[in-house]
Write an enzyme that holds these catalytic residues in place. Structure first.
Site, PDB file in Angstrom:
ATOM      1  CB  CYS A  90      -0.763   1.386  -4.174  1.00 42.84           C
ATOM      2  SG  CYS A  90      -1.158   2.920  -3.357  1.00 42.84           S
TER       3      CYS A  90
ATOM      4  CB  VAL B  29      -0.956   0.019   1.217  1.00 39.27           C
ATOM      5  CG1 VAL B  29      -2.057  -1.019   1.026  1.00 39.27           C
ATOM      6  CG2 VAL B  29      -0.211  -0.224   2.503  1.00 39.27           C
ATOM      7  CB  CYS B  30       0.206   4.691  -1.178  1.00 44.41           C
ATOM      8  SG  CYS B  30       0.128   4.395  -2.950  1.00 44.41           S
ATOM      9  N   PRO B  31       2.531   4.645   1.147  1.00 47.35           N
ATOM     10  CG  PRO B  31       4.177   5.845   2.332  1.00 47.35           C
ATOM     11  CD  PRO B  31       2.970   4.967   2.525  1.00 47.35           C
ATOM     12  CG  PHE B  32       5.256   0.780   2.247  1.00 50.35           C
ATOM     13  CD1 PHE B  32       6.430   0.959   2.968  1.00 50.35           C
ATOM     14  CD2 PHE B  32       4.054   0.803   2.937  1.00 50.35           C
ATOM     15  CE1 PHE B  32       6.405   1.143   4.344  1.00 50.35           C
ATOM     16  CE2 PHE B  32       4.016   0.986   4.312  1.00 50.35           C
ATOM     17  CZ  PHE B  32       5.192   1.156   5.022  1.00 50.35           C
TER      18      PHE B  32
END
Lengths: 352, 76
Positions: free
Chosen positions: B40, B13-16
């Site tokens: 994402c 999931v963001c911000p990954f």
């Protein structure tokens, strides 16, 4: 009339999904990317809404914020909430709209958020919440303390936000890569085009204003709110008490439906199952969100976006401590965490 | 000889995806390409913006299916 909650919720869910309006992202970007682009958009929503609220209060359509500040509960709750939204991967509305996009991690976060909010408000911890929020200081709104009309603060906030918007707009425009378009006309605008931070903020600001008279007409005198409606949904489901189904409950159901429609229509819906780490984080984050929001008296929407527009101390104090909580969690879990993506050399022929 | 590396971030999931991309590109030489696969939604905006802000050309950006994208960023 309750139906207006469902419709406005659907519009909000749609706008948030298409505009990628994520308060967690806005707060997190300050620490991850040193960018205030989305935080500025968030302030635009507050400023637009502040104008609407001051006007409606002037016309006597809605009343003023009048609850004394529960100082310790608001500070601690906001800090917990700000920390938890990083783990959950989205704040209250972000979790709703990502659930609508099919992210199972957000389903976990949403279920545990609604459940823990219900436990804190109506369940075994209800007395604790009442006690914690009973410790107050005699302060309600900033303009009351200053002894001025709320319009002075609306003007000051408006000027500050205009300055920030100008600052962002005066930078040279970047040419961003975009996906090859597959649609034209209105379908392109609604289901494909990138909305951008500021237009999205204007749409959400207008929705936030509309929430006030529409909700008040049904006897629920408040603007957008997510936590109490989420807790009410759980309480209704387990007790069958239809009295709990108010405008707010229909609003949150609408957010789910609207974001699902937006995601499905733009080819962005897919059931996505998270790994073990993300699942555990989503659950812990969801529980923290319910506990934090119940203590603080609201989430990033109810407090940081709506109560701020009323210039209540609870709103601005929450805003500050939620931002701080997000910063702490970002440092621990995002900037220092282990990396898990795999890197492999592309086959020589790939992409040629 | 420029290389091409594939960064698989599906399920993150963001911000990954963007955080991973920043670290991955740091290990590359100028001219090398980084293919980032992600699912994402928010990254459809944040990754092109990051590329533009850093002056990295985007050589490919497309859908791989529902809620699934690929973007190729060249280190410059």
């Amino acid at each position: 009339m309750l139906l207006t909650g469902l419709l406005l919720g659907a519009a909000l869910g749609f706008a948030m999904q298409r505009g990628r309006f994520c308060v967690t992202g806005a707060f997190r970007d300050v620490f991850v990317a040193r960018s205030t682009r989305w935080l500025t958009a968030f302030l635009v929503v507050i400023a637009i809404q502040a104008v609407g609220i001051a006007a409606m209060q002037g016309m006597g359509v809605i009343g003023a914020a009048d609850k004394p500040l529960a100082l310790p509960a608001t500070v601690i709750g906001a800090l917990i909430f700000g920390f938890a939204i990083v783990l959950a991967g989205g704040c209250a509305t972000g979790t709703y709209y990502r659930s609508g996009e099919g992210l199972v991690g957000s389903w976990f976060a949403l279920i545990f958020y609604a459940l823990s909010a219900a436990v804190m408000k109506y369940g075994v911890l209800g007395d604790f919440t009442t006690w914690a929020r009973g410790i107050t200081v005699p302060a309600t709104t900033i303009h009351e303390t200053l002894g001025v009309s709320s319009w002075f603060l609306v003007a000051a906030l408006g000027a500050a936000v205009l300055y920030l918007v100008h600052h962002h707009l005066s930078r040279p425009a970047l040419k961003l890569a975009s996906l090859p378009p597959r649609r034209t006309g209105l379908a392109h605008v609604f289901f494909e085009k990138t909305w951008g931070a500021l237009p999205t903020a204007v749409v959400i600001g207008v929705i936030a204003i509309l929430a006030w008279p529409l909700s008040t007409a049904t006897g629920r005198e408040a603007g957008l709110g997510i936590t109490t409606p989420s807790a009410n949904t759980v309480a209704f489901l387990v007790t069958g008490d239809v009295e709990l189904v108010d405008w707010g409950v229909l609003l949150v159901v609408g957010i789910l439906l609207g974001s699902f429609a937006a995601a499905k229509g733009s080819g962005e819906f897919r059931i996505r199952v998270p790994d073990a780490t993300t699942t555990v984080r989503s659950i812990v984050g969801g529980v923290g969100m319910g506990v934090g929001a119940a203590l603080a008296g609201g989430c990033t929407i109810g407090n940081a976006m709506v109560a701020t527009a009323q210039f209540s101390y609870q709103g601005w104090l929450s805003f500050g401590f939620m931002l701080l909580g997000t910063g702490i969690a970002t440092k621990i879990f995002v900037l220092r965490g282990p990396r898990t993506a795999t890197r492999t050399p592309a086959p020589a022929t790939a992409g040629v | 000889m420029p290389t091409k590396t594939v960064l698989e971030t599906d399920g993150q999931v963001c911000p990954f995806p963007l955080v991973e991309a920043k670290e991955a590109i740091a290990a590359l030489e100028a001219g090398d390409e980084l293919v980032i696969n992600f699912d994402c939604t928010q990254a459809t905006e944040s990754i092109p913006r990051w590329a533009a802000e850093n002056g990295y050309p985007v050589t490919e950006f497309d859908r791989r299916g529902d809620a699934s994208w690929t973007i190729t960023v060249q280190k410059a």
